[in-house]
Design a protein around this motif. Structure first.
Motif, short mmCIF file in Angstrom:
data_model
loop_
_atom_site.label_atom_id
_atom_site.label_comp_id
_atom_site.label_asym_id
_atom_site.label_seq_id
_atom_site.Cartn_x
_atom_site.Cartn_y
_atom_site.Cartn_z
N UNK A 238 5.64 -6.85 -1.36
CA UNK A 238 6.87 -6.74 -0.51
C UNK A 238 7.61 -5.44 -0.87
N UNK A 239 7.01 -4.62 -1.76
CA UNK A 239 7.63 -3.26 -2.00
C UNK A 239 7.02 -2.10 -1.06
N UNK A 240 6.03 -2.43 -0.39
CA UNK A 240 5.36 -1.52 0.79
C UNK A 240 5.93 -1.97 2.17
N UNK A 241 6.45 -1.01 2.69
CA UNK A 241 6.92 -1.25 4.00
C UNK A 241 6.60 0.00 5.17
N UNK A 242 6.56 -0.39 6.22
CA UNK A 242 5.98 0.61 7.38
C UNK A 242 7.01 1.65 7.29
N UNK A 243 6.27 2.52 8.02
CA UNK A 243 7.13 4.01 8.39
C UNK A 243 7.59 3.57 9.78
N UNK A 244 8.84 3.41 9.81
CA UNK A 244 9.32 3.19 11.03
C UNK A 244 9.23 3.99 12.21
N UNK A 245 8.80 5.39 11.68
CA UNK A 245 8.71 6.32 12.70
C UNK A 245 7.27 6.03 13.45
N UNK A 246 6.40 5.15 13.02
CA UNK A 246 5.39 4.62 13.74
C UNK A 246 5.69 3.92 14.99
N UNK A 247 6.97 3.59 15.20
CA UNK A 247 7.33 2.83 16.43
C UNK A 247 7.88 3.66 17.48
N UNK A 248 7.92 4.96 17.34
CA UNK A 248 8.45 5.74 18.44
C UNK A 248 7.24 6.06 19.49
#
Length: 248
Positions: A238-248
């Motif tokens: 749970x400490x690892x999260x996506x790079x939200x810029x991948x949603x662009x």
């Protein structure tokens, strides 16, 4: 500004011990703390700073237990065995914060749907990710994509989270993790960490309205207008999260 104000409530109730050296539970509200922080750094940088502060201030035995819990969840191989790219995402019908039913098929009529699964409002990592997704919302709307976030917690707690974090997208309740189980990202919290969660004021029975001690692992899916999964980020840590810029 550092994330000290963000993690302070965690450190506070970790430091509140009774005469038997047990951690005394207390509730906390992230909103006034988060309002005094800025999001100059990326989500990954914020998480790294959070981890550093927790490592310095949270008792070693708790961090060790959390680390073992993550390792045990990793052994379940949920990342590999959950819903695959190209598969049809289940047409869910879930309750939002105003007790209305939100159906995936209705959302898909407007375009692609981004579906984020989070553990609960009590999770600081989830709070950071949801806030980062909120910052990304305007550009997502320009691309006709709809963002929803799903957790097993009751609508009441989702409503409080939405208000406290000023979130503009739907927060939906997956009662008893039925949808999370269907797509293969649910797990049962281990017996040895349940007392720690309780000592930190995290009572899943209260938050989720269920005696089941189950949670989803953090995950983000993009579903195209045909209902197929075109992107997924799934990580048992749970400490690892996506790079939200991948949603662009």
């Amino acid at each position: 500004m550092t994330l000290y104000r963000f993690i302070y409530p965690i450190v506070t109730f970790l430091s509140l011990r009774d005469k038997n050296m047990r951690y005394c539970p207390c509730d906390f509200n992230f909103k006034p703390l988060l309002e005094n922080t800025t999001i100059m750094n990326t989500l990954a940088q914020q998480i790294d700073e959070l981890n550093q502060n927790l490592a310095q201030q949270v008792p070693t035995e708790i961090l060790t237990s959390f680390g073992q819990s993550i390792a045990d969840i990793k052994k379940l191989q949920l990342e590999d065995n959950c819903i695959q790219l190209g598969a049809i995402f289940p047409n869910f019908k879930l309750q939002n914060t105003t007790n209305q039913i939100v159906e995936l098929s209705d959302l898909l009529q407007k375009g692609p749907v981004i579906i984020s699964f989070f553990r609960g409002s009590w999770c600081p990592y989830c709070n950071l990710e949801l806030r980062a997704l909120q910052q990304k919302l305007n550009s997502l709307e320009n691309q006709t994509a709809t963002l929803v976030a799903i957790s097993p917690q009751l609508p009441t707690y989702n409503a409080l989270l939405k208000e406290n974090q000023s979130l503009e997208f739907e927060l939906l309740t997956d009662q008893d993790n039925c949808l999370a189980k269907q797509i293969g990202i649910a797990f049962e919290l281990q017996d040895y960490v349940r007392p720690i969660y309780q000592s930190l004021g995290i009572d899943l029975t209260t938050y989720n309205g269920s005696i089941q001690q189950e949670l989803p692992i953090p995950a983000v899916f993009v579903v195209d207008s045909t209902g197929r999964v075109t992107y997924k980020f799934v990580d048992a840590n749970y400490m690892n999260r996506m790079d939200v810029n991948e949603l662009s």
